[in-house]
Design a protein around this motif. Sequence first.
Motif, PDB file in Angstrom:
ATOM      1  N   ILE A  62       0.817  -1.210   0.000  1.00 23.99           N
ATOM      2  CA  ILE A  62       0.000   0.000   0.000  1.00 23.99           C
ATOM      3  C   ILE A  62       0.850   1.259   0.000  1.00 23.99           C
ATOM      4  O   ILE A  62       0.498   2.255  -0.653  1.00 23.99           O
ATOM      5  N   ASN A  63       1.994   1.262   0.685  1.00 21.35           N
ATOM      6  CA  ASN A  63       2.810   2.472   0.703  1.00 21.35           C
ATOM      7  C   ASN A  63       3.428   2.755  -0.662  1.00 21.35           C
ATOM      8  O   ASN A  63       3.394   3.889  -1.146  1.00 21.35           O
ATOM      9  N   GLY A  64       3.987   1.734  -1.302  1.00 23.26           N
ATOM     10  CA  GLY A  64       4.580   1.930  -2.616  1.00 23.26           C
ATOM     11  C   GLY A  64       3.560   2.360  -3.655  1.00 23.26           C
ATOM     12  O   GLY A  64       3.788   3.300  -4.429  1.00 23.26           O
ATOM     13  N   CYS A  65       2.405   1.689  -3.688  1.00 26.44           N
ATOM     14  CA  CYS A  65       1.382   2.018  -4.688  1.00 26.44           C
ATOM     15  C   CYS A  65       0.753   3.372  -4.393  1.00 26.44           C
ATOM     16  O   CYS A  65       0.425   4.128  -5.317  1.00 26.44           O
ATOM     17  N   GLY A  66       0.578   3.703  -3.101  1.00 22.93           N
ATOM     18  CA  GLY A  66       0.041   5.014  -2.751  1.00 22.93           C
ATOM     19  C   GLY A  66       0.967   6.142  -3.151  1.00 22.93           C
ATOM     20  O   GLY A  66       0.525   7.178  -3.676  1.00 22.93           O
ATOM     21  N   ILE A  67       2.267   5.966  -2.935  1.00 17.85           N
ATOM     22  CA  ILE A  67       3.251   6.983  -3.331  1.00 17.85           C
ATOM     23  C   ILE A  67       3.298   7.103  -4.848  1.00 17.85           C
ATOM     24  O   ILE A  67       3.337   8.210  -5.400  1.00 17.85           O
ATOM     25  N   ALA A  68       3.287   5.970  -5.552  1.00 21.43           N
ATOM     26  CA  ALA A  68       3.327   6.000  -7.022  1.00 21.43           C
ATOM     27  C   ALA A  68       2.127   6.756  -7.577  1.00 21.43           C
ATOM     28  O   ALA A  68       2.258   7.582  -8.496  1.00 21.43           O
ATOM     29  N   ARG A  69       0.950   6.500  -7.033  1.00 23.51           N
ATOM     30  CA  ARG A  69      -0.261   7.176  -7.509  1.00 23.51           C
ATOM     31  C   ARG A  69      -0.177   8.685  -7.266  1.00 23.51           C
ATOM     32  O   ARG A  69      -0.461   9.480  -8.178  1.00 23.51           O
ATOM     33  N   ASP A  70       0.196   9.076  -6.050  1.00 26.50           N
ATOM     34  CA  ASP A  70       0.288  10.498  -5.723  1.00 26.50           C
ATOM     35  C   ASP A  70       1.318  11.184  -6.619  1.00 26.50           C
ATOM     36  O   ASP A  70       1.056  12.255  -7.186  1.00 26.50           O
ATOM     37  N   ALA A  71       2.481  10.561  -6.784  1.00 34.16           N
ATOM     38  CA  ALA A  71       3.575  11.186  -7.532  1.00 34.16           C
ATOM     39  C   ALA A  71       3.236  11.360  -9.008  1.00 34.16           C
ATOM     40  O   ALA A  71       3.470  12.427  -9.587  1.00 34.16           O
ATOM     41  N   VAL A  72       2.682  10.322  -9.642  1.00 32.41           N
ATOM     42  CA  VAL A  72       2.382  10.434 -11.070  1.00 32.41           C
ATOM     43  C   VAL A  72       1.278  11.450 -11.305  1.00 32.41           C
ATOM     44  O   VAL A  72       1.259  12.144 -12.339  1.00 32.41           O
ATOM     45  N   GLY A  73       0.363  11.582 -10.335  1.00 29.80           N
ATOM     46  CA  GLY A  73      -0.689  12.585 -10.444  1.00 29.80           C
ATOM     47  C   GLY A  73      -0.178  14.008 -10.308  1.00 29.80           C
ATOM     48  O   GLY A  73      -0.888  14.961 -10.621  1.00 29.80           O
ATOM     49  N   ARG A  74       1.058  14.168  -9.839  1.00 35.36           N
ATOM     50  CA  ARG A  74       1.683  15.497  -9.739  1.00 35.36           C
ATOM     51  C   ARG A  74       2.593  15.788 -10.915  1.00 35.36           C
ATOM     52  O   ARG A  74       3.322  16.792 -10.917  1.00 35.36           O
ATOM     53  N   GLY A  75       2.582  14.886 -11.914  1.00 36.78           N
ATOM     54  CA  GLY A  75       3.370  15.130 -13.119  1.00 36.78           C
ATOM     55  C   GLY A  75       4.753  14.524 -13.119  1.00 36.78           C
ATOM     56  O   GLY A  75       5.546  14.784 -14.039  1.00 36.78           O
ATOM     57  N   LEU A  76       5.086  13.706 -12.115  1.00 36.18           N
ATOM     58  CA  LEU A  76       6.378  13.022 -12.094  1.00 36.18           C
ATOM     59  C   LEU A  76       6.275  11.723 -12.886  1.00 36.18           C
ATOM     60  O   LEU A  76       5.223  11.071 -12.903  1.00 36.18           O
ATOM     61  N   SER A  77       7.359  11.336 -13.524  1.00 38.01           N
ATOM     62  CA  SER A  77       7.394  10.048 -14.210  1.00 38.01           C
ATOM     63  C   SER A  77       7.797   8.979 -13.202  1.00 38.01           C
ATOM     64  O   SER A  77       8.746   9.152 -12.444  1.00 38.01           O
ATOM     65  N   VAL A  78       7.044   7.867 -13.200  1.00 31.63           N
ATOM     66  CA  VAL A  78       7.153   6.882 -12.126  1.00 31.63           C
ATOM     67  C   VAL A  78       7.150   5.469 -12.687  1.00 31.63           C
ATOM     68  O   VAL A  78       6.370   5.146 -13.594  1.00 31.63           O
ATOM     69  N   GLU A  79       8.018   4.636 -12.137  1.00 31.50           N
ATOM     70  CA  GLU A  79       7.969   3.198 -12.398  1.00 31.50           C
ATOM     71  C   GLU A  79       8.045   2.490 -11.048  1.00 31.50           C
ATOM     72  O   GLU A  79       8.731   2.944 -10.128  1.00 31.50           O
ATOM     73  N   LEU A  80       7.327   1.379 -10.932  1.00 26.19           N
ATOM     74  CA  LEU A  80       7.276   0.600  -9.688  1.00 26.19           C
ATOM     75  C   LEU A  80       7.548  -0.859  -9.982  1.00 26.19           C
ATOM     76  O   LEU A  80       7.090  -1.384 -11.007  1.00 26.19           O
ATOM     77  N   ALA A  81       8.271  -1.510  -9.082  1.00 26.71           N
ATOM     78  CA  ALA A  81       8.518  -2.947  -9.197  1.00 26.71           C
ATOM     79  C   ALA A  81       8.121  -3.645  -7.909  1.00 26.71           C
ATOM     80  O   ALA A  81       8.480  -3.216  -6.813  1.00 26.71           O
ATOM     81  N   GLU A  82       7.371  -4.736  -8.052  1.00 26.18           N
ATOM     82  CA  GLU A  82       6.993  -5.620  -6.945  1.00 26.18           C
ATOM     83  C   GLU A  82       7.469  -7.019  -7.290  1.00 26.18           C
ATOM     84  O   GLU A  82       7.173  -7.534  -8.370  1.00 26.18           O
ATOM     85  N   MET A  83       8.201  -7.651  -6.377  1.00 32.25           N
ATOM     86  CA  MET A  83       8.810  -8.940  -6.716  1.00 32.25           C
ATOM     87  C   MET A  83       7.799 -10.082  -6.766  1.00 32.25           C
ATOM     88  O   MET A  83       8.061 -11.113  -7.387  1.00 32.25           O
ATOM     89  N   ASN A  84       6.645  -9.908  -6.109  1.00 31.90           N
ATOM     90  CA  ASN A  84       5.597 -10.935  -6.154  1.00 31.90           C
ATOM     91  C   ASN A  84       4.317 -10.312  -6.723  1.00 31.90           C
ATOM     92  O   ASN A  84       4.386  -9.526  -7.650  1.00 31.90           O
ATOM     93  N   ASP A  85       3.175 -10.665  -6.176  1.00 34.50           N
ATOM     94  CA  ASP A  85       1.927 -10.012  -6.551  1.00 34.50           C
ATOM     95  C   ASP A  85       1.757  -8.751  -5.717  1.00 34.50           C
ATOM     96  O   ASP A  85       2.313  -8.628  -4.624  1.00 34.50           O
TER      97      ASP A  85
END
Length: 533
Positions: free
Chosen positions: A19-42
């Motif tokens: 939840i922390n990684g996905c929440g940060i990714a959502r907030d950041a991309v919505g502010r115009g930052l380019s974002v990539e996220l990796a999760e090793m499992n599901d």
Amino acid sequence: MDHTDPQNVIDLFVIGGGINGCGIARDAVGRGLSVELAEMNDLASATSSASTKLFHGGLRYLEYWEVRLVREALIERETLLRAMPHISWPMRFVLPYHKDMRFEGDTPTSKLLSFIMPWMKGRRPAWLIRLGLFMYDNLGGRKILKGTTSIALPGTAEGAPLNDRFKTAYEYSDCWIEDSRLVVLNARDAEARGAKINVRTKVLSAEQSNGLWVVTLQDTDSGDTRTVHAKMLINAGGPWVEDIIRNAVRINSSDGVRLVRGSHIVTRKLYDHDKCYFFQGEDGRIIFTIPYETDFTLIGTTDMDHTALTDKPVCTDEERDYLLAFVSNYLKEPVTVDDVVWSYSGVRPLYNDGATSATAATRDYVLKVDQSTGAPMLNVFGGKITTYRKLAESALEKITPFFDHAGKPWTAGVALPGGNFPVDGVAALTQKLADTYPFLSRAWATRLTKAYGTEAFEVLGQAKTKADLGHDFGADLTEREVAWLMACEFAYSADDVVWRRSKLGLRLSQEEIKALDDWMSNAKSKPEQQGAA
């Protein structure tokens, strides 16, 4: 010599699909930052799918004087309810009172009262509970949730399951949340806004080169590797946050996590009403019993130090028996091992503040920026699912100074996918779904509404009959729905579908789950089978 194409450099690379990684990714991309996220499992495969499933302020944290954390969480409850009314809803909690209730021994409140009122001998007085509930009602303000009331238990539905020695109770409000669905919806919204979300993708290393992070990734399915260049690294690895600092990034840091295991059991339905119980033990701990998936009761949680990441968290026999005995002490009818249908356990990555016990360790989050090797890295420690959105905003406060083009906070009140309907509109939406698709049973329509909200209509598409949805894997889980989950919600295996995108694993046999897994494996090799979505 580095020949990195500046066109291929992203602003943020996020490690961790909880939840922390996905929440940060959502907030950041919505502010115009380019974002990539990796999760090793599901997505949500560790801590974020193993919570007690509550958006709550944390009533017991008041005894640790964590007022800021509790106030933030209380305010967030209603902000989050409005953004996701399909996967979150209000619940009433019944707190039976008896004179033998005791503090957990090392809380600041218990120490203070033991000093000024030694004759109480560690007992938790009724006036203190009323004071705590008054603060709980008023610290964060309320517009949706009801305030605290008192109940005389004899002759009531709330009192019926309880031992006759309980005569009075307090009733207050908190909220339910489908935790793993919350993570998936944040990831989907981040992707829709331009982020790249990678599941089953392991970060092998992250190294500095000319002021950039060079992140080496491996697809855990194919074994293929690739590199990504990023200006800033976000370490939201949850239980693995310290391991990432030490081994993937190889930075010396004094900051670390305290791994605390929380275990839960699911039993047959223990009572007929739809309220939860907040039980206080004579050992000072508290346990919730929560109506779960219509036909079951969820009981939790424990607080045990967890020694090693390599040990998969499981609910031990000792923890199971502790929960059963704890709850049985309150109920007229004892709960036994035979009543248990499922158990689960997760590891909370709490910031290591040196607390004397797992229960006393802070639940607050700690965010640390490290620039010791050049390019910045943000390490995320701790956090509660209730405050994930505020944690993301706080993270962005630390991130945005590095990016002139970053926008302002925006997530408060913005609906997650499927959540664009009124906070009290679940019944109306369920009825609309049932009217549009007359072949749905009421239970089926309710499940789809509470999983997908307004997107339930996309899941079912143009179907006129149940047969139009393809094979039924059991419990009204159809080929059409599974294909949609694979195409739109990052689902890859049967476990992803029946334990994280839903809880249909409680209703499906092992043979049915195996058949689903086989179908999904075949569908991955034949992408045209996912065309239904």
